[in-house]
Motif scaffolding. Structure first.
Motif, short mmCIF file in Angstrom:
data_model
loop_
_atom_site.label_atom_id
_atom_site.label_comp_id
_atom_site.label_asym_id
_atom_site.label_seq_id
_atom_site.Cartn_x
_atom_site.Cartn_y
_atom_site.Cartn_z
N ALA A 244 0.89 -1.18 -0.01
CA ALA A 244 -0.07 0.07 0.12
C ALA A 244 0.90 1.49 -0.10
CB ALA A 244 -1.18 0.27 1.06
N ALA A 245 1.70 1.47 0.72
CA ALA A 245 2.89 2.25 0.54
C ALA A 245 3.58 2.68 -0.45
CB ALA A 245 3.96 2.22 1.75
N THR A 246 3.81 1.53 -1.32
CA THR A 246 4.52 1.71 -2.78
C THR A 246 3.55 2.42 -3.59
OG1 THR A 246 5.95 -0.09 -2.20
CG2 THR A 246 5.57 0.40 -4.45
N ALA A 247 2.09 1.66 -3.54
CA ALA A 247 1.21 2.22 -4.48
C ALA A 247 0.86 3.71 -4.13
CB ALA A 247 -0.19 1.40 -4.35
N LYS A 248 1.09 4.17 -2.94
CA LYS A 248 0.54 5.67 -2.43
C LYS A 248 1.60 6.34 -3.17
CE LYS A 248 -0.51 8.28 1.53
NZ LYS A 248 -0.73 8.36 3.16
N MET A 249 3.01 6.07 -3.43
CA MET A 249 3.78 6.62 -4.17
C MET A 249 3.38 7.28 -5.51
SD MET A 249 7.24 4.78 -3.17
CE MET A 249 7.62 4.10 -1.60
#
Length: 399
Positions: free
Chosen positions: A222-227
């Motif tokens: 999720a943190a990677t997608a948020k980028m």
């Protein structure tokens, strides 16, 4: 170690089982010769979900696509050296097929098992639907007072050495020209239309141009997608594992037994393995590996000792907690391209199915990246678009 080039055709964010499976599979795609970079924040993989896996595979799903994925997984494990080019250095993998034993304690659950059995056998799986008497005759060590039926499969279902499979995905990917660097993706740059990621920013300060970026960052997905400005409902969830010694070991293998309580247990060499989710199962932080020692005494051991009375006297000799990359929407994988940011590819949210599904899913995403389509298995039902449509991928056999 810094990247050799300023631009790569494929940047893979995360180098554990999915990053390395995809990287290796990309080198097996005829006609694809793009530059591939794998960015891994912790090359020891100490806290990766891959390192905490129980390394099991099953045919016993209720959804035909999941069954086909596992059938290819079993084929891949049984023919591992052949898939790796018959390299004599590659070890043969053994699939210890003692099977999953799903125990049903209600007519409703027994009916669900029967329905899943029909789907599995229609696809060639060797699952058996068993009565309580049949279970007792073959596995007399169970206490079956509350059990009315079960499903069990002794073919291509059980334990394998997932660590070795991961190691050789990584080794062979590197041997075939994939570049791995120890760094962390901390940002992404999109084009003016917001329709593509043009570059990733690394913690070291470097900026790497990319043709395609693939999210294989496990519980951090999720943190990677948020980028990239994308919302992804994948969260870290704790799962506990215990290895125990029994004063009175069983006279035969213990199948991977799925108790109606949610506790599971199986043979682990001369020892036994048990595990479960906590009763309260919140999202946790990526670095939260705090261990709740009460879970063994209050939840796992009472179930283990009740279901298998021979386990009344046992001793825990090892224990650990790992993270599921848990898809809170429907507990199944999210695959393929984003609906707007078209070169951002998901390989996420396996919710405990990850290791066993990695051969087929890695191959599928490699096909998608190389050719723009799935060629071996149609994995489109796992697409991100289902999240936007609020249409769940239906799978009843989730552990």
């Amino acid at each position: 170690m810094t990247a050799t080039h300023k631009t790569y055709d494929v940047v893979i964010v995360g180098g554990a089982i999915y990053g390395s499976s995809l990287a290796w599979w990309l080198t097996q795609m005829p006609g694809f010769d793009g530059r591939i970079l794998v960015v891994e924040r912790d090359p020891t993989y100490e806290f990766a979900s891959t390192s905490h896996t129980n390394s099991c595979i099953r045919q016993q799903f209720s959804n035909a696509t999941n069954i086909r994925i596992s059938q290819f997984g079993a084929e891949f494990i049984r023919n591992f050296r052949r898939f790796m080019g018959d390299d004599p250095d590659v070890p043969e993998l053994v699939l210890q097929s003692y099977g999953y034993m799903y125990l049903a304690d209600t007519p409703e659950f027994a009916k669900t098992l029967q329905e899943s059995h029909a789907v599995q056998t229609s696809l060639g799986a060797q699952t058996r639907h068993m009565t309580r008497d049949q279970i007792a005759a073959e596995y007399p060590f169970y206490n079956l007072d509350d059990i009315i039926a079960a499903n069990h499969n002794l073919v291509d279902e059980g334990y394998f050495d997932g660590g070795t499979m991961f190691d050789w995905f990584k080794r062979m990917a590197r041997r075939n020209g994939v570049e791995y660097i120890h760094d962390e993706v901390v940002g992404m740059t999109l084009n003016d239309a917001g329709s593509a990621v043009t570059a990733v920013t690394l913690k070291s300060g470097d900026t790497i141009g990319c043709g395609t970026v693939v999210n294989t960052s496990g519980p951090r997905a999720a943190a990677t997608a948020k980028m990239a400005g994308i919302d992804l409902p994948v969260r870290p969830r704790k799962r506990y594992t215990f290895i125990f010694d029994a004063a009175h070991p069983l006279d035969r293998d213990l199948p991977l037994t799925i108790d109606p309580s949610g506790v599971h247990m199986r043979s682990e060499g001369k020892y036994y393995l048990a595990g479960c989710p906590p009763d309260v199962d919140p999202d946790v932080e990526y670095d939260d590996f705090g261990f709740d020692h009460s879970i063994w005494q209050e939840k796992v051991w009472p179930i283990v000792a009740t279901r298998v009375p021979a386990f009344e006297q046992v001793k825990v000799i090892n224990e650990w907690v790992g993270h599921y990359a848990f898809n809170t929407f429907d507990q199944n994988a999210v695959l393929g391209a984003h609906t707007k940011v078209g070169n951002f590819i998901f390989l996420n949210g396996f919710s405990g199915h990850g290791l066993q599904q990695s051969p087929a899913m890695g191959r599928g995403i490699a096909e998608l990246v190389a050719y723009g389509e799935y060629r071996s298995l149609d994995l489109a039902p796992f697409g991100y678009d289902r999240l936007e449509r609020q249409e769940k991928f239906m799978e009843k056999a989730v552990i």
